[in-house]
Design a protein around this motif. Structure first.
Motif, PDB file in Angstrom:
ATOM      1  N   VAL A  11       3.506   4.204   3.371  1.00 50.76           N
ATOM      2  CA  VAL A  11       4.903   3.788   3.540  1.00 50.76           C
ATOM      3  C   VAL A  11       5.752   5.015   3.848  1.00 50.76           C
ATOM      4  O   VAL A  11       5.620   6.060   3.209  1.00 50.76           O
ATOM      5  CB  VAL A  11       5.410   3.108   2.239  1.00 50.76           C
ATOM      6  CG1 VAL A  11       6.906   2.849   2.295  1.00 50.76           C
ATOM      7  CG2 VAL A  11       4.636   1.823   1.974  1.00 50.76           C
ATOM      8  N   CYS A  14      11.615   2.569   2.555  1.00 44.79           N
ATOM      9  CA  CYS A  14      11.933   1.180   2.225  1.00 44.79           C
ATOM     10  C   CYS A  14      13.372   1.165   1.719  1.00 44.79           C
ATOM     11  O   CYS A  14      13.676   1.753   0.676  1.00 44.79           O
ATOM     12  CB  CYS A  14      10.971   0.646   1.169  1.00 44.79           C
ATOM     13  SG  CYS A  14      11.228  -1.100   0.852  1.00 44.79           S
ATOM     14  N   ASP A  46       0.115  -5.819  -3.716  1.00 44.86           N
ATOM     15  CA  ASP A  46      -0.342  -5.258  -4.985  1.00 44.86           C
ATOM     16  C   ASP A  46      -1.698  -5.879  -5.295  1.00 44.86           C
ATOM     17  O   ASP A  46      -1.811  -7.098  -5.319  1.00 44.86           O
ATOM     18  CB  ASP A  46       0.677  -5.625  -6.078  1.00 44.86           C
ATOM     19  CG  ASP A  46       0.225  -5.161  -7.452  1.00 44.86           C
ATOM     20  OD1 ASP A  46      -0.658  -4.294  -7.515  1.00 44.86           O
ATOM     21  OD2 ASP A  46       0.767  -5.682  -8.446  1.00 44.86           O
ATOM     22  N   LYS A  85       8.630  -0.359  -2.993  1.00 46.39           N
ATOM     23  CA  LYS A  85       7.760   0.701  -2.457  1.00 46.39           C
ATOM     24  C   LYS A  85       8.589   1.929  -2.097  1.00 46.39           C
ATOM     25  O   LYS A  85       9.744   1.814  -1.671  1.00 46.39           O
ATOM     26  CB  LYS A  85       7.014   0.208  -1.212  1.00 46.39           C
ATOM     27  CG  LYS A  85       6.067  -0.955  -1.459  1.00 46.39           C
ATOM     28  CD  LYS A  85       4.871  -0.562  -2.288  1.00 46.39           C
ATOM     29  CE  LYS A  85       3.983  -1.772  -2.565  1.00 46.39           C
ATOM     30  NZ  LYS A  85       2.968  -1.530  -3.598  1.00 46.39           N
ATOM     31  N   ASP A  89       3.865   5.770  -0.901  1.00 42.99           N
ATOM     32  CA  ASP A  89       3.031   4.702  -1.466  1.00 42.99           C
ATOM     33  C   ASP A  89       2.119   4.155  -0.365  1.00 42.99           C
ATOM     34  O   ASP A  89       2.421   4.276   0.829  1.00 42.99           O
ATOM     35  CB  ASP A  89       3.909   3.538  -1.980  1.00 42.99           C
ATOM     36  CG  ASP A  89       4.634   3.892  -3.262  1.00 42.99           C
ATOM     37  OD1 ASP A  89       4.318   4.940  -3.853  1.00 42.99           O
ATOM     38  OD2 ASP A  89       5.533   3.113  -3.656  1.00 42.99           O
ATOM     39  N   ILE A  91       0.041   0.719   1.246  1.00 42.73           N
ATOM     40  CA  ILE A  91      -0.109  -0.744   1.275  1.00 42.73           C
ATOM     41  C   ILE A  91      -1.300  -1.056   2.178  1.00 42.73           C
ATOM     42  O   ILE A  91      -1.547  -0.339   3.143  1.00 42.73           O
ATOM     43  CB  ILE A  91       1.157  -1.466   1.811  1.00 42.73           C
ATOM     44  CG1 ILE A  91       1.674  -0.810   3.104  1.00 42.73           C
ATOM     45  CG2 ILE A  91       2.245  -1.513   0.751  1.00 42.73           C
ATOM     46  CD1 ILE A  91       2.822  -1.564   3.755  1.00 42.73           C
TER      47      ILE A  91
END
Ligand SMILES: Cc1cc2nc3c(=O)[nH]c(=O)nc-3n(C[C@H](O)[C@H](O)[C@H](O)COP(=O)(O)OP(=O)(O)OC[C@H]3O[C@@H](n4cnc5c(N)ncnc54)[C@H](O)[C@@H]3O)c2cc1C
Ligand code: FES
Length: 258
Positions: A11, A14, A46, A85, A89, A91
């Motif tokens: 990421v 956000c 998650d 987020k 991070d 995803i």
């Protein structure tokens, strides 16, 4: 380039851009290179929480360089986790998925019609339409001006349910007013939003004999045609149901029964 990839993506940012509306960006050279407007990604928000084990689908909102942008509303646990987020991070992203909008049919003016976060695919779509030399007019509807997000869109007209900005009423009423005031253009509608809005729009498009392509956002699970969890009734002469994830999410309005 084509083909679906599943990648662990980092990421970049956000941020809340409007009330309960977030813009999340992540790096993925492969998804950025493969994606077309109207396609979506399925994101594992998650891997540990029971209700969020299933991936969540999001339209690809914009691509710039190797960066992919998602624009989403917080409506439940999955989108809440995603909204928290931070840069750095990771995803897990599966995509690009589904069929893109059909951009090359016979029209001069593209009418982009979005309700709420149905506007999410419009920045990417707008770039592609302008590159093809089409005129773009955008009609967007929100509950109030607090939810308005129109970045990277062209010639935007806004409708709000509470009348706090622009036309007081629905985006379909706004489009109808436009047809009455102007009209005469060789147009095609590209639309995304709640089913009720898409239904009303389909009727309006039929009334004015305008070609209309919809992007449906029904509930989904696998996103790749396995679980049969996203049926939509066909109206294209074939029996039974199409799957939104595999046969769509884009459909000609005349090919589905909403
Ligand atoms: C192809 C596709 C593209 C999408 N693109 C976007 C996008 O770009 N931006 C965005 O904000 N959302 C988009 N959505 C909707 C998004 O996937 C859901 O909002 C998200 O999965 C909700 O997850 P959640 O865990 O936060 O909420 P959940 O707990 O799953 O749901 C919370 C509430 O929202 C309702 N809900 C959940 N999903 C949907 C849906 N698809 N349609 C209507 N109601 C729903 C549930 O019934 C429930 O009432 C898209 C959906 C599809 C199928
Ligand atoms: S979401 Fe599983 S078949 Fe469409």
């Amino acid at each position: 380039m084509s083909g679906i990839v599943q990648r662990q993506c980092v990421v970049r940012s956000c941020e809340e851009t409007a009330e309960q509306t977030f813009l999340l960006t992540f790096d993925s050279r492969e998804i950025a290179a493969r994606a077309l407007p109207g396609q979506f990604v399925n994101v594992q928000v998650d891997g540990t929480t029971g209700s969020c084990l299933l991936r969540r689908p999001f339209s690809i909102s914009r691509i710039h360089g190797d960066i992919v942008e998602l624009l989403f509303n917080v409506v439940g646990p999955g989108t809440l986790i995603l909204s928290r987020k931070k840069r750095g991070d990771e995803i897990n992203v599966l995509g690009p998925l589904g069929h893109p909008f059909h951009l090359d049919s016979d029209y001069d003016t593209a009418l982009l019609v979005g309700g709420g976060l149905g506007v999410a695919p419009f920045p990417f779509l707008t770039t592609a339409l302008l590159a093809r030399g089409k005129r773009v007019r955008t009609f967007v509807g929100f509950r109030s001006k607090r939810q308005k997000c129109i970045a990277h869109m062209r010639n935007v007209r806004v409708a709000t349910d509470d009348g706090s900005e622009g036309f007081p009423g629905t985006v379909v009423q706004l489009l109808e007013k436009f047809f009455c005031d102007r009209g005469g253009e060789k147009a095609k509608i590209f639309a995304c939003g709640p089913t009720k809005m898409l239904k009303a729009l389909t009727e309006l498009a039929q009334q004015y004999s305008i070609c209309c392509e919809l992007s449906l956002e029904g509930q989904m699970a696998c996103g790749i045609g396995i679980c049969q969890g996203c049926p939509v009734e066909r109206a294209d002469g074939r029996p039974g149901y199409a799957l939104v994830c595999k046969d769509g999410p884009t459909f000609m309005a005349t090919d589905v029964k909403l």
